[in-house]
Design an enzyme around this catalytic site. Structure first.
Site, PDB file in Angstrom:
ATOM      1  N   LYS A  89      45.240   0.378 -51.272  1.00  0.00           N
ATOM      2  CA  LYS A  89      46.475  -0.310 -51.704  1.00  0.00           C
ATOM      3  C   LYS A  89      47.023   0.244 -53.013  1.00  0.00           C
ATOM      4  CE  LYS A  89      44.109  -4.260 -51.198  1.00  0.00           C
ATOM      5  NZ  LYS A  89      43.127  -4.053 -50.143  1.00  0.00           N
ATOM      6  N   ASP A 131      43.142  -8.594 -55.837  1.00  0.00           N
ATOM      7  CA  ASP A 131      43.280  -7.945 -54.537  1.00  0.00           C
ATOM      8  C   ASP A 131      44.339  -8.666 -53.684  1.00  0.00           C
ATOM      9  OD1 ASP A 131      42.302  -5.835 -52.914  1.00  0.00           O
ATOM     10  OD2 ASP A 131      41.509  -7.390 -51.573  1.00  0.00           O
ATOM     11  N   LYS A 143      48.128  -7.449 -52.181  1.00  0.00           N
ATOM     12  CA  LYS A 143      48.609  -7.608 -50.796  1.00  0.00           C
ATOM     13  C   LYS A 143      49.945  -8.350 -50.786  1.00  0.00           C
ATOM     14  CE  LYS A 143      43.959  -7.708 -48.888  1.00  0.00           C
ATOM     15  NZ  LYS A 143      42.925  -8.526 -48.319  1.00  0.00           N
TER      16      LYS A 143
END
Ligand code: ADP
Ligand code: ASP
Ligand code: MG
Length: 820
Positions: A584, A683, A687
């Protein structure tokens, strides 16, 4: 009826291959009357040419002649060793005689500083004379009758001494006069013939094929067999492409185009006489004599079969660009130019004039450069100075040609070729449609020729969908991906997809194989590597690999979570790679980078796929794209985006304590090695940012509001062990939260949200029984999109969003999207 057989230099290169040839001759003469044309042993002609140049330049040539003598001695010694009936001494005497002849002539060339064409022709053809003599003595030793045709006396030519054309009727007349014994084998040295005065001339380099065609035409042969070192006419030169296909049948017309455009397998003058007398020609392999080979014949019907796709090349091309002064008539100059060049029998490629810029541009073989320069100087410019000022010559170019039925009309295919050359950083100077509709030619720098040919051959002939993967990172996802690819082999075959693994790396080792890494043995091969590398050298290594090799669809699969590697994506895309990644890090860089990579990928026509950035293998990114493409608009979003937190909060509902739930998740491998990374919420924030950006929100990571999961800030200074102990202090806090929610028919979940104003936040929320997120536990993800179309009930995507199997399968599916 007679059969004509021709054996090329590759078939006569040493005693062993000469022996194979003699065997074929003996077998063939049992069935038919045969005439055999022979070349010089491979490389001899080149060597003789070199000797002449050395002598002209007044350099010592004597020792070099010895090389040729030794080569022939070696051949006959070995033949004699195997066959004591072979007349060794007589043959040796002949070799000595020919070598003396060469020596004597080289001496005069050395003294004169020049070599007249007829002396050149005589010296350079000694290889053919000797191989014919050797073959004659082998056959005699086997008790065959042999008649030798002297081509200088019988095959009569016109045109240039070094590149003559045969007068077939005249030669026919001569041949008819020769008395040939009924049961004898006819032998004739190829490459040479005679002029009207019966003096030696050449038929052009590689001209023995033409000799065979002439003999076939004169004898009205049943067939002309060209025996060489390949299984027939192939879709490309096997010396460049490793997997060309054999063309079983090909028309005269098609093969003429192929050899005119460079395919060395047949001399370009060969076909015309065969076509005229409708004599079929078979290309056969001396070293694989039972293979059928290629049949060249009259496929007169207007069928596509007449044209077989193939790729050819011509090296050593140069470009002429002539600037014409404005007042002069460019069309007139062009006419003069064409006439003079044609007069010299020189073939030029694509003469174009640019009226606006007042210039003429064309291409020719480098060997004609001097003559053409002279012609231009003499016919167009008045003074040397003017010439220098107005002419540009570019060397070190090559031409690749594609021969395919009506290819000039296949714009899509032509564009595909153009694009893949462009994407491989190969600059093409011109994309020229030849006179024929069935071929196109591309001019490019000679240094790119091999890569260019391989690339085009893959597009035209090997229509397999090829993906070449460069896998960075072989943790859980990387390894599982390789495993899945290996298991899906037969399915991929059905889809006509080939996945070649070219490179595998982790943080300190690189495994690379130019052809492909064995998917079965990659672990062993990887372990064997001793050389360590630093992450920063990875890009250099990959750059070098791509410079030297050619790829159709090279893909970087970044299965690391490295920031440094993700920062190299620009370089990879510029070097022709697609990017597929669950990492990511790039997509959460600032907005400028987020936009820039998409722009660069679009310009370079490369894919940047990252479906697994959010929700593992769940189809999130693609769904958002679909919604946007169909005009839907997001109203709000709510989702459980972390598999580990979904698991942990699920356990709390079952009455398990917070600290126990974390330990369980960690033991199952559901958390990051340090659970603080999950609990920080970073995290999930990444997203959520990616989802929001996909919907068009211009946000940065710092704009995502993270409400702490824990009642106090995470202490990063203590060890993991101590942290897991410390967590026990929070058990009560979470117990209370769960209980108070339960009273209102709610559960606590860790949620990422985008509200109707585009504000993104992540926090612990109480979720009501009627909410689609209510039942999510056990590591599942769930994402609910409230949109213009999906309202009041949201669009919900639910499923396991973490774990190596689902994530690897998401990467796999991104990978296949590149070719599907
Ligand atoms: P010979 O010595 O038998 O005359 P050549 O070297 O002149 O053989 O020609 C055979 C060679 O032609 C092959 O070894 C191959 O490398 C080359 N070649 C180039 N293009 C093709 C093609 N399309 N099909 C087959 N061979 C080709
Ligand atoms: N030996 C000659 C050459 O090398 C002719 C031939 O091989 O066809 O050009
Ligand atoms: Mg040849």
């Amino acid at each position: 009826m007679i059969n004509v057989l021709k054996f090329g230099g590759t078939s006569l290169k040493n005693s062993k291959t000469i022996f194979s040839v003699s065997k074929i001759i003996q077998e063939k003469c049992k069935k038919n009357k045969i005439a055999v044309v022979l070349s010089a042993p491979a490389k001899i002609t080149n060597y003789l040419e070199k000797l002449i140049k050395i002598a002209i330049n007044k350099k010592r040539y004597e020792k070099k002649i010895l090389y040729i003598k030794k080569k022939f001695y070696k051949i006959i010694k070995k033949i004699y060793k195997k066959n004591k009936k072979f007349n060794f001494f007589k043959t040796k005497k002949k070799i000595d005689k020919e070598i003396n002849f060469i020596q004597k002539n080289l001496k005069s060339i050395y003294i004169l500083n020049q070599c007249p064409d007829n002396t050149f022709a005589k010296i350079i053809s000694r290889g053919e004379i000797l191989s014919t003599y050797i073959m004659k003595n082998i056959l005699i030793s086997k008790k065959y009758n042999v008649d030798i045709i002297n081509p200088v006396k019988n095959i009569i030519t016109f045109g240039k001494i070094l590149d003559s054309y045969v007068n077939i009727p005249l030669s026919n007349k001569n041949l008819k006069k020769i008395k040939i014994k009924k049961n004898s084998i006819i032998l004739m040295p190829g490459f040479i013939a005679g002029d009207k005065k019966k003096k030696t001339v050449l038929l052009g380099r590689n001209g023995s094929d033409y000799s065979a065609a002439i003999l076939s035409a004169c004898f009205k042969a049943k067939v002309c067999e060209i025996w060489t070192d390949v299984d027939g006419i192939l879709t490309c030169d096997p010396k460049i492409v490793s997997n060309p296909k054999i063309i079983k049948k090909i028309s005269y017309q098609n093969i003429t185009e192929l050899s005119n455009l460079g395919a060395k397998v047949l001399h370009h003058k060969t076909i015309k006489p065969l076509q005229k007398f409708n004599i079929p020609c078979h290309i056969k392999n001396t070293f694989n004599k039972n293979k059928k080979g290629t049949e060249i014949l009259d496929l007169n019907k207007k069928s596509k079969k007449k044209y077989h796709a193939s790729v050819t090349y011509i090296k050593n091309i140069c470009m002429f660009l002539i600037k014409i002064k404005k007042k002069e008539n460019i069309k007139k100059i062009q006419k003069i130019l064409i006439k003079s060049i044609k007069f010299q029998n020189i073939f030029i490629f694509s003469l174009i004039h640019f009226i606006n810029q007042n210039s003429i541009k064309f291409y020719c073989k480098k060997k004609y450069k001097k003559i053409i320069k002279k012609i231009i100087q003499k016919k167009i410019f008045k003074s040397k100075n003017e010439f220098k000022k107005y002419i540009i010559i570019k060397k070190k170019l090559s031409i690749i040609s594609v021969i395919k039925y009506k290819i000039t009309k296949q714009k899509k295919l032509i564009n595909k070729i153009k694009k893949s050359l462009y994407n491989s950083n190969i600059k093409t100077f011109l994309f020229n449609n030849n006179i024929s509709k069935n071929s196109i030619s591309i001019i490019l720098k000679s240094k790119h020729i091999k890569i260019g040919i391989k690339l085009i051959h893959k597009i035209i002939i090997n229509k397999k969908k090829i993906i070449e993967i460069f896998l960075l990172g072989i943790g859980g996802i990387g390894k599982t991906l390789l495993n899945q690819i290996s298991l899906e082999k037969s399915n991929l075959k059905k889809l006509n997809i080939t996945i070649n693994i070219c490179l595998i790396s982790n943080s300190n080792k690189i495994l690379f194989n130019e052809n492909k890494i064995s998917i079965k043995n990659w672990k062993k091969d990887f372990q064997k590597i001793k050389k360590k590398y630093e992450e920063k050298d990875l890009i250099k290594t990959i750059n070098k690999i791509t410079e030297k090799n050619y790829y159709i669809n090279p893909v970087i699969i970044d299965c690391t979570s490295s920031k440094k590697i993700s920062h190299q994506y620009y370089n990879y895309i510029k070097n022709g790679f697609h990017i597929v990644t669950p990492n990511k890090k790039f997509n959460t860089r600032n907005t400028n980078h987020y936009k820039k990579i998409r722009k660069i990928a679009k310009n370079k026509e490369k894919n940047f796929f990252y479906e697994t950035n959010v929700g593992g293998g769940l189809p999130i990114i693609q769904t958002i794209k679909n919604l946007k493409n169909t005009g839907d608009k997001l109203i709000s979003f709510k989702g459980i985006l972390s598999g580990s937190l979904s698991y942990i909060f699920g356990k709390l509902e079952q009455g398990i304590s917070f600290s126990e739930a974390i330990k369980k998740a960690k033991n199952k491998g559901l958390t990051e090695p340090d659970p603080r990374d999950d609990l920080s919420g970073l995290d999930v924030a990444r997203k959520l940012l990616i989802i929001a950006r996909e919907f068009g929100y211009q946000l940065e990571l710092k704009n995502i509001i993270i409400k702490n999961i824990l009642p106090e800030p995470i202490n990063k200074k203590i060890s993991i062990k101590k942290f897991l102990k410390k967590i026990e202090d929070y058990n009560k806090y979470f117990y209370k939260k769960v209980s108070s929610a339960k009273i209102n028919n709610k559960k606590i979940k860790f949620i990422g949200k985008i509200n109707k104003n585009g504000i993104c936040s992540i926090k612990i929320s109480k979720i009501h029984k009627n909410d689609p997120l209510y039942g999510i536990k056990n590591g599942e993800n769930a994402l609910s999109f409230y949109s213009k179309y999906y309202h009041p009930m949201p669009l919900v995507i639910r499923g396991y969003g973490a774990g190596k199997e689902v994530t690897a399968s998401g990467v796999f599916s991104d990978l296949l999207k590149i070719v599907l």
